[in-house]
Design a protein around this motif. Structure first.
Motif, PDB file in Angstrom:
ATOM      1  N   VAL A   1      32.843  67.419  37.838  1.00  0.00           N
ATOM      2  CA  VAL A   1      31.387  67.512  37.797  1.00  0.00           C
ATOM      3  C   VAL A   1      30.977  68.266  36.540  1.00  0.00           C
ATOM      4  N   GLY A   2      29.838  67.878  35.959  1.00  0.00           N
ATOM      5  CA  GLY A   2      29.331  68.552  34.777  1.00  0.00           C
ATOM      6  C   GLY A   2      28.960  69.999  35.063  1.00  0.00           C
ATOM      7  N   PHE A   3      29.041  70.829  34.020  1.00  0.00           N
ATOM      8  CA  PHE A   3      28.754  72.251  34.156  1.00  0.00           C
ATOM      9  C   PHE A   3      27.930  72.703  32.961  1.00  0.00           C
ATOM     10  N   ALA A   4      26.729  73.244  33.232  1.00  0.00           N
ATOM     11  CA  ALA A   4      25.822  73.707  32.174  1.00  0.00           C
ATOM     12  C   ALA A   4      25.576  72.578  31.177  1.00  0.00           C
ATOM     13  N   GLN A   5      25.932  72.793  29.916  1.00  0.00           N
ATOM     14  CA  GLN A   5      25.729  71.776  28.889  1.00  0.00           C
ATOM     15  C   GLN A   5      26.887  70.795  28.786  1.00  0.00           C
ATOM     16  N   THR A   6      27.930  70.996  29.571  1.00  0.00           N
ATOM     17  CA  THR A   6      29.100  70.114  29.524  1.00  0.00           C
ATOM     18  C   THR A   6      28.913  68.967  30.500  1.00  0.00           C
ATOM     19  N   PRO A   7      28.938  67.715  30.028  1.00  0.00           N
ATOM     20  CA  PRO A   7      28.744  66.573  30.948  1.00  0.00           C
ATOM     21  C   PRO A   7      29.971  66.357  31.819  1.00  0.00           C
ATOM     22  N   GLY A   8      29.795  65.590  32.889  1.00  0.00           N
ATOM     23  CA  GLY A   8      30.907  65.246  33.749  1.00  0.00           C
ATOM     24  C   GLY A   8      31.885  64.317  33.052  1.00  0.00           C
ATOM     25  N   CYS A   9      33.102  64.266  33.554  1.00  0.00           N
ATOM     26  CA  CYS A   9      34.124  63.418  32.945  1.00  0.00           C
ATOM     27  C   CYS A   9      35.160  63.040  33.990  1.00  0.00           C
ATOM     28  N   VAL A  10      36.002  62.090  33.628  1.00  0.00           N
ATOM     29  CA  VAL A  10      37.143  61.677  34.440  1.00  0.00           C
ATOM     30  C   VAL A  10      38.395  61.921  33.612  1.00  0.00           C
TER      31      VAL A  10
ATOM     32  N   SER B   1      29.298  60.295  33.581  1.00  0.00           N
ATOM     33  CA  SER B   1      28.432  61.211  34.312  1.00  0.00           C
ATOM     34  C   SER B   1      28.938  61.380  35.741  1.00  0.00           C
ATOM     35  N   THR B   2      28.364  62.319  36.447  1.00  0.00           N
ATOM     36  CA  THR B   2      28.883  62.757  37.737  1.00  0.00           C
ATOM     37  C   THR B   2      29.351  61.600  38.615  1.00  0.00           C
ATOM     38  N   ALA B   3      30.657  61.569  38.867  1.00  0.00           N
ATOM     39  CA  ALA B   3      31.266  60.524  39.690  1.00  0.00           C
ATOM     40  C   ALA B   3      31.566  61.095  41.068  1.00  0.00           C
ATOM     41  N   TRP B   4      31.205  60.340  42.106  1.00  0.00           N
ATOM     42  CA  TRP B   4      31.440  60.761  43.479  1.00  0.00           C
ATOM     43  C   TRP B   4      32.837  60.377  43.971  1.00  0.00           C
ATOM     44  N   SER B   5      33.381  59.300  43.447  1.00  0.00           N
ATOM     45  CA  SER B   5      34.655  58.799  43.965  1.00  0.00           C
ATOM     46  C   SER B   5      35.408  58.095  42.854  1.00  0.00           C
ATOM     47  N   CYS B   6      36.706  57.867  43.073  1.00  0.00           N
ATOM     48  CA  CYS B   6      37.533  57.149  42.109  1.00  0.00           C
ATOM     49  C   CYS B   6      38.658  56.450  42.861  1.00  0.00           C
TER      50      CYS B   6
END
Length: 504
Positions: free
Chosen positions: A243-252, A277-282
């Motif tokens: 999940v993204g944190f502050a200015q850091t975007p989400g990633c896989v 961006s924020t991924a719920w599942s993979c």
């Protein structure tokens, strides 16, 4: 005239009252002669009244709580109980804890109640010798008997680098396809997560030891979902949704499993990160037609990514995609949404991703889907939702063919598990109880209470296998609760803490 009428009425009323009083007293002879009968009748009436009162539930008064031990009511909040205010939530939590301790004591008993009437090893063996029980049914019922007799043992996680015990709560544990290794995600007290891999070793005398790799990774971001990936060979990598944190975007992130090994830490292999961006599942695809392809479920869309080339294909959905799983025989992806919708995507029709013509199957449950699990016969799909429902679907006719009762969930992302032989279904509920069902008929076989008091951070994470740690590993259930690790063994002669020289 009026005065005389008033006096006559008063006199008549007095006569009536006196007449009523004269009839009420009993004579002395009647009291002496009928004393025993009257006493018996009175006692019977009192006994019947007390028994009826004991059977009658105590009426609920708004704002008050009835304590059966003290036989009185107490005021609830906003309260006037000085230092001991009472709330309905606190009282319910106290009652739940009492029930948990009672069930935990019963669970530790050497002899447990059979899951079905007349189900025991001796009777099953006798029926098998008489030819009354087919071999397949005998194997399944014996499996159920062993599940009922599983005993709890606490495991010590060993690490050569660290002498202090683990104090960080387990957030996720995910076993690889052979249950040889378990990937763990722990919540760090100062924020973020740490993750690594646990290795298992069995013993000839029935012991199980756990070793945590020394190369632990830390991140200040939350891990939403984890699955094993086969890039260079079977289960060579681990796929994590951060999940993204502050200015850091989400990633896989795609991390090689060799990073978490004490044997060859200098061979990292393929290591990459994809900005998503924020991924719920993979989920990872094992079908050769979509080799090295993984999926991520986002808000109102699904992204398919080639891990080698980075090529992507996007599919629209009507809601957040919370659960995913690929089929093995064909490159088809099943998705479970927050809206309760379950739909599939055929990867062979990527060029039509902008329309909904690629949906090969579509059906609904009543609440948000939290977990999907395909059986070996890929015409059947298990789905769990946030109403605590677990249903078995026949994909061909889009119909629920079986439902498993007893699961507890309101809003958590809780997985479901099936053992290798597909005899058992397991799920840890939000009430912190782990339940095991017979997959074939939906019968609830066992409810395991948590070793810790119930809470949001005390929901167990479980792994079940007939071979924990590989082909020579013992069968049983692995449970992680808070910062502790437990093993529920099949074998009654299981021994704790055997020396290392006794191990394979």
């Amino acid at each position: 005239m009026r005065k005389s009428l008033f006096q006559n009425r008063k006199k008549a009323a007095g006569m009536k009252r006196g007449h009523w009083r004269k009839k009420r007293p009993r004579s002395t002879n009647d009291e002496q002669g009928n004393g025993s009968n009257s006493t018996a009748e009175t006692g019977t009436a009192e006994d019947s009244g007390s028994s009826s009162q004991s059977k009658t539930p105590t009426p609920e008064l708004p704002g008050f709580y009835y304590d059966p031990e003290k036989n009185r009511y107490f005021r609830l909040l906003p309260g006037h109980n000085n230092c001991n205010p009472l709330t309905k939530e606190g009282l319910q939590k106290k009652e739940d804890e009492r029930i948990r301790l009672t069930l935990l004591a019963e669970d530790d008993a050497p002899v447990k109640k059979a899951p079905r009437a007349g189900l025991n090893s001796a009777l099953l063996l006798q029926k098998r010798h008489l030819g009354l029980l087919p071999p397949s049914s005998y194997s399944r019922f014996i499996h159920e008997v062993k599940v009922t007799g599983m005993q709890r043992h606490k495991l010590d996680v060993q690490s050569s680098n660290s002498t202090s015990p683990n104090t960080d709560n387990f957030h996720l544990i995910v076993a690889d396809s052979a249950c040889e290794r378990v990937f763990t995600v722990n919540d760090v007290s100062h924020g973020g997560c740490k993750y690594g891999i646990m290795d298992f070793q069995g013993s000839r005398k029935g012991s199980l030891s756990v070793e945590m790799c020394d190369n632990l990774y830390f991140t200040n971001r939350k891990v939403n979902s984890v699955c094993w990936a086969s890039v260079t060979h079977k289960d060579s990598h681990v796929l994590l949704c951060l999940v993204g944190f502050a200015q850091t975007p989400g990633c896989v992130s795609l991390l090689p499993a060799s990073l978490f090994s004490n044997l060859n830490p200098d061979q990292p292999g393929m290591l990459c990160s994809f900005k998503i961006s924020t991924a719920w599942s993979c989920a990872w695809c094992l079908n050769p037609q979509a080799d090295k392809t993984f999926s991520t479920g986002l808000s109102r869309r699904v992204i398919l990514t080639d891990a080698v080339t980075g090529r992507r294909a996007t599919y629209s959905s009507g809601s957040e995609v919370l659960a995913q799983q690929f089929t093995l025989r064909a490159p088809v992806l099943f998705n479970g949404c927050r809206s309760g919708e379950i739909f599939s995507i055929d990867l062979r029709q990527r060029e039509r991703g902008r329309s909904y013509s690629w949906q090969t199957s579509r059906f609904f449950q009543e609440s948000s889907i939290t977990s999907l699990r395909l059986l070996q016969d890929e015409n059947y799909l298990l789905a769990a939702d946030m109403l605590g429902q677990i249903k078995l679907w026949d994909i061909r006719v889009k119909r629920c063919v079986r439902q498993y009762e007893g699961h507890n969930n309101k809003y958590a992302f809780l997985p479901i598990h099936v053992n290798e032989s597909e005899d058992l279904l397991l799920a840890a509920g939000q009430d912190c109880y782990t339940r095991l069902w017979s997959l074939r008929d939906g019968h609830l076989l066992r409810t395991i209470p948590s070793p810790h008091p119930a809470g949001k951070d005390s929901i167990p994470n479980v792994v079940f296998s007939s071979q924990l740690g590989g082909s020579k590993g013992p069968p049983g259930l692995l449970m992680a609760v808070r910062h502790d690790l437990y093993y529920y063994s099949y074998n009654k002669d299981y021994q704790d803490g055997l020396p290392v020289e006794d191990q394979w």
